[in-house]
Write a protein that holds these residues in place. Structure first.
Motif, short mmCIF file in Angstrom:
data_model
loop_
_atom_site.label_atom_id
_atom_site.label_comp_id
_atom_site.label_asym_id
_atom_site.label_seq_id
_atom_site.Cartn_x
_atom_site.Cartn_y
_atom_site.Cartn_z
N ARG A 130 0.84 -1.20 0.00
CA ARG A 130 0.00 0.00 0.00
C ARG A 130 0.88 1.26 0.00
NH1 ARG A 130 -2.86 -0.86 4.52
NH2 ARG A 130 -4.38 -2.10 3.36
N ALA A 131 1.97 1.20 0.75
CA ALA A 131 2.88 2.35 0.83
C ALA A 131 3.55 2.63 -0.51
CB ALA A 131 3.93 2.10 1.90
N MET A 132 3.64 1.61 -1.35
CA MET A 132 4.27 1.80 -2.66
C MET A 132 3.34 2.45 -3.68
SD MET A 132 6.76 -1.50 -3.32
CE MET A 132 6.01 -2.80 -2.36
N LYS A 133 2.09 2.62 -3.35
CA LYS A 133 1.15 3.27 -4.27
C LYS A 133 1.28 4.79 -4.11
CE LYS A 133 -2.13 3.02 -7.38
NZ LYS A 133 -1.86 2.55 -8.75
N THR A 134 2.45 5.30 -4.47
CA THR A 134 2.73 6.73 -4.34
C THR A 134 2.21 7.54 -5.51
OG1 THR A 134 4.89 6.37 -5.35
CG2 THR A 134 4.79 6.30 -2.95
N SER A 135 1.75 6.86 -6.57
CA SER A 135 1.29 7.56 -7.77
C SER A 135 0.36 6.63 -8.54
CB SER A 135 2.50 7.93 -8.65
OG SER A 135 2.09 8.28 -9.95
N ASP A 136 -0.52 7.22 -9.33
CA ASP A 136 -1.38 6.42 -10.21
C ASP A 136 -0.56 5.71 -11.28
OD1 ASP A 136 -3.61 7.16 -8.81
OD2 ASP A 136 -4.14 8.82 -10.16
N LYS A 137 0.69 6.15 -11.48
CA LYS A 137 1.55 5.52 -12.48
C LYS A 137 2.14 4.19 -11.98
CE LYS A 137 2.77 10.00 -14.48
NZ LYS A 137 3.85 11.00 -14.72
N ILE A 138 2.02 3.91 -10.69
CA ILE A 138 2.47 2.63 -10.16
C ILE A 138 1.43 1.57 -10.52
CG2 ILE A 138 2.98 1.30 -8.08
CD1 ILE A 138 5.16 3.25 -8.71
N VAL A 139 1.83 0.57 -11.29
CA VAL A 139 0.88 -0.43 -11.79
C VAL A 139 1.04 -1.80 -11.13
CG1 VAL A 139 0.61 0.73 -14.02
CG2 VAL A 139 2.41 -1.01 -13.73
N SER A 140 2.14 -2.01 -10.42
CA SER A 140 2.33 -3.30 -9.76
C SER A 140 3.24 -3.14 -8.56
CB SER A 140 2.93 -4.32 -10.74
OG SER A 140 3.14 -5.56 -10.11
N ARG A 141 2.88 -3.80 -7.47
CA ARG A 141 3.69 -3.73 -6.25
C ARG A 141 3.75 -5.12 -5.63
NH1 ARG A 141 -0.73 -0.97 -3.73
NH2 ARG A 141 -1.78 -1.55 -5.67
N SER A 142 4.94 -5.50 -5.13
CA SER A 142 5.05 -6.82 -4.53
C SER A 142 5.97 -6.80 -3.32
CB SER A 142 5.55 -7.85 -5.55
OG SER A 142 6.88 -7.58 -5.90
N ALA A 143 5.68 -7.70 -2.39
CA ALA A 143 6.51 -7.89 -1.20
C ALA A 143 6.63 -9.40 -0.99
CB ALA A 143 5.89 -7.22 0.01
N THR A 144 7.86 -9.88 -0.84
CA THR A 144 8.09 -11.32 -0.75
C THR A 144 9.12 -11.63 0.33
OG1 THR A 144 7.67 -11.56 -3.12
CG2 THR A 144 8.81 -13.37 -2.04
N THR A 145 8.91 -12.74 1.01
CA THR A 145 9.94 -13.24 1.92
C THR A 145 10.05 -14.75 1.78
OG1 THR A 145 10.75 -13.30 4.20
CG2 THR A 145 8.39 -13.55 3.90
N GLN A 213 8.53 3.09 0.13
CA GLN A 213 8.16 4.41 -0.39
C GLN A 213 9.27 4.98 -1.28
OE1 GLN A 213 7.35 6.40 3.31
NE2 GLN A 213 5.22 5.74 3.39
N LYS A 214 10.51 4.73 -0.90
CA LYS A 214 11.64 5.24 -1.67
C LYS A 214 11.71 4.60 -3.05
CE LYS A 214 16.67 5.94 -1.32
NZ LYS A 214 17.09 5.28 -2.58
N ILE A 215 11.61 3.26 -3.11
CA ILE A 215 11.74 2.61 -4.41
C ILE A 215 10.55 2.93 -5.31
CG2 ILE A 215 13.20 0.75 -3.53
CD1 ILE A 215 10.76 -1.09 -3.64
N SER A 216 9.38 3.12 -4.72
CA SER A 216 8.21 3.49 -5.52
C SER A 216 8.39 4.86 -6.16
CB SER A 216 6.97 3.47 -4.65
OG SER A 216 5.84 3.93 -5.37
N SER A 217 8.86 5.82 -5.39
CA SER A 217 9.09 7.16 -5.93
C SER A 217 10.14 7.14 -7.03
CB SER A 217 9.54 8.10 -4.80
OG SER A 217 8.53 8.22 -3.82
N GLU A 218 11.16 6.30 -6.86
CA GLU A 218 12.21 6.23 -7.87
C GLU A 218 11.72 5.55 -9.14
OE1 GLU A 218 16.11 6.30 -4.92
OE2 GLU A 218 15.46 4.40 -5.81
N ALA A 219 10.80 4.59 -9.03
CA ALA A 219 10.24 3.95 -10.22
C ALA A 219 9.48 4.98 -11.07
CB ALA A 219 9.31 2.81 -9.82
#
Length: 474
Positions: A130-145, A213-219
């Motif tokens: 959810r934190a990675m949705k920093t913009s409408d331009k973000i179309v995919s987000r994933s978290a894995t362990t 949040q940082k990697i989302s903004s940089e994408a």
């Protein structure tokens, strides 16, 4: 009930030497995509590897039948294989190549892995995507362990008893942005997960959210960035990219079984020759590389390798000169060269072979800000995106996710699709500054061997500045 000591006593008289290696492994994979749980898988594996020495040759057979009769059948198979192969052996081995080892190892864990429930980890990852949705331009987000709990328990007829338990956690977060025909992905580690021997303390909510949040903004930033220029210039690499540079152009070419030709049909050879050790100027005087399975929390730390050799820190390259390679006791005997404690197997059903462990570039004396200030024109690249290197680990080409142009000692424009190429020895001899700080990364997916073995490796690396490197855009 499994009683390896009792079973071992029944086998001792039928081989010159025998060992039993019991391995259990539980792997938990959890992932969230776009705020929805995606995967929640748990696998468990266990078995015994029987290793024998007969007529100067080693033989191996693995079994998942943990009854005494099942292990005896594996012993008979290993003995038969050793006898058959002995007639064609390339070197005669002895029990000296399996030293007596006694000891234990436990991963450093601050908070037990069961301190977080599956739901708690899932909730953190949902919040992370959810934190990675920093913009409408973000179309995919994933978290894995991937959480791996492994135990290697080995005993031998010569008196060895080694019990090593590993708690390994890998995490990876990524965000993909798109606009028109342009797509850019930024990850937390460039495809090389943050892999450490740790406990549940790695699931720190605030740290994870900040990174996401940082990697989302940089994408999003990369969508409107200029392409990396095509020219020869200074190149500054971050630790997450240096990890792969060290892995591919130092780790693999220094493996003795490659140098001997054992891997040529699958993983390839090496440009390094036996007479290069002690002579080859692999890199500049700033290049110091160590093999060190004793580092706290690094992914490939252990007390003994799978032949019983005690793990110690050793310099592979000192002041740019190649000193030592990555070879266990068998390869050392065949080459007549010193090696390291790196005979490792991926599980109970694989024999130990020469593998990387923690291969580290030692820190230098430079501050990162001073390294940047020293560059008139160059590129600062972070996080691996693609890689290619030839069978001899000589010519290579790497692509990164994100870059900054350096102009007159300052970071200026963001650059997309940054790439660079070179040849191993020339590239490392162009090393002109090494930072005094470093970071630890790793990979759970280093493949090698026939049959294939996928094993865990770690790398601790600083920021590095190279001169006269050919960089180019997509």
């Amino acid at each position: 009930m499994l009683d390896l000591q009792r079973t071992l006593k029944t086998l001792r008289n039928d081989a010159d030497w025998v060992s039993l290696r019991y391995v259990t492994e539980k792997t938990t994979l959890r992932s969230v995509r776009d705020e929805k749980p995606d995967r929640n898988n748990i696998t468990f594996d266990q078995g015994v590897m029987v290793e024998v020495l007969v007529q100067g040759h080693f033989g191996f057979a693995g079994t998942s039948d943990l009854t005494e009769s099942g292990i005896k059948r594996a012993f008979a198979k290993a003995t038969a294989m050793a006898k058959s192969a002995a007639a064609f052996r390339v070197h005669e081995f002895s029990a000296d190549h399996r030293p007596v080892a006694q000891g234990t190892y436990r991963s450093p864990v601050v908070k037990p892995l069961d301190a977080f429930s599956a739901k708690e980890i899932s909730d953190i990852f949902i919040e992370a995507t959810r934190a990675m949705k920093t913009s409408d331009k973000i179309v995919s987000r994933s978290a894995t362990t991937m959480i791996t709990e492994t135990q290697f328990y080995t005993i031998s007829s010569s008196g060895s008893e080694v019990d090593q338990s590993f708690s390994i956690v890998s995490t990876d977060f990524s965000a993909t942005a798109a606009e028109g025909s342009e797509t850019q992905t930024r990850s937390d580690s460039g495809g090389l997960a943050r892999c450490l021997q740790v406990g549940a303390e790695i699931f720190d909510r605030n740290t994870i959210l900040e990174r996401c949040q940082k990697i989302s903004s940089e994408a999003v930033e990369l969508l409107s960035a200029e392409n990396c220029p095509d020219e020869k210039m200074d190149l500054l690499l971050a630790p997450d990219q240096m990890t792969l540079q060290v892995h591919e152009s130092i780790g693999h070419p220094l493996e003795y079984d490659r140098i001997l030709g054992d891997e040529r049909n699958y993983a390839g050879w090496s440009f390094v020759k036996p007479n290069d050790f002690g002579n080859l100027k692999y890199g500049s005087n700033l290049m110091n590389v160590t093999f060190d399975p004793t580092i706290t929390d690094a992914m490939a730390s252990y007390a003994f390798d799978d032949t019983g050799l005690k793990a110690t820190k050793e310099f592979l390259i000192k002041d740019g000169v190649l000193l030592r390679g990555l070879g266990g006791l068998e390869s050392q005997a065949r080459l007549g060269l010193p090696g390291v404690a790196n005979s490792r197997s991926s599980s109970w059903n694989r024999a130990a072979i020469d593998r990387m462990a923690n291969i580290n570039l030692e820190p230098g004396n430079s501050k990162l800000e001073d390294m940047i200030a020293s560059v008139e024109r160059g590129v600062f690249m972070l996080a691996n995106k693609s890689w290619s290197i030839d069978d001899y680990r000589n010519k290579f080409q790497f692509g990164c996710e994100y870059a900054k142009l350096i102009e007159n000692g300052k970071l200026t424009k963001t650059l997309k699709n940054p790439n660079y190429r070179g040849t191993t020895v020339q590239f490392w001899n162009n090393l002109k500054a090494v930072s005094n700080v470093r970071e630890t990364y790793g990979s759970p997916f280093c493949g090698k061997g026939e049959p294939n073995q996928v094993i865990r490796v770690g790398h601790t690396t600083p920021y590095c500045l190279f001169k006269d490197v050919e960089v180019f855009g997509a």
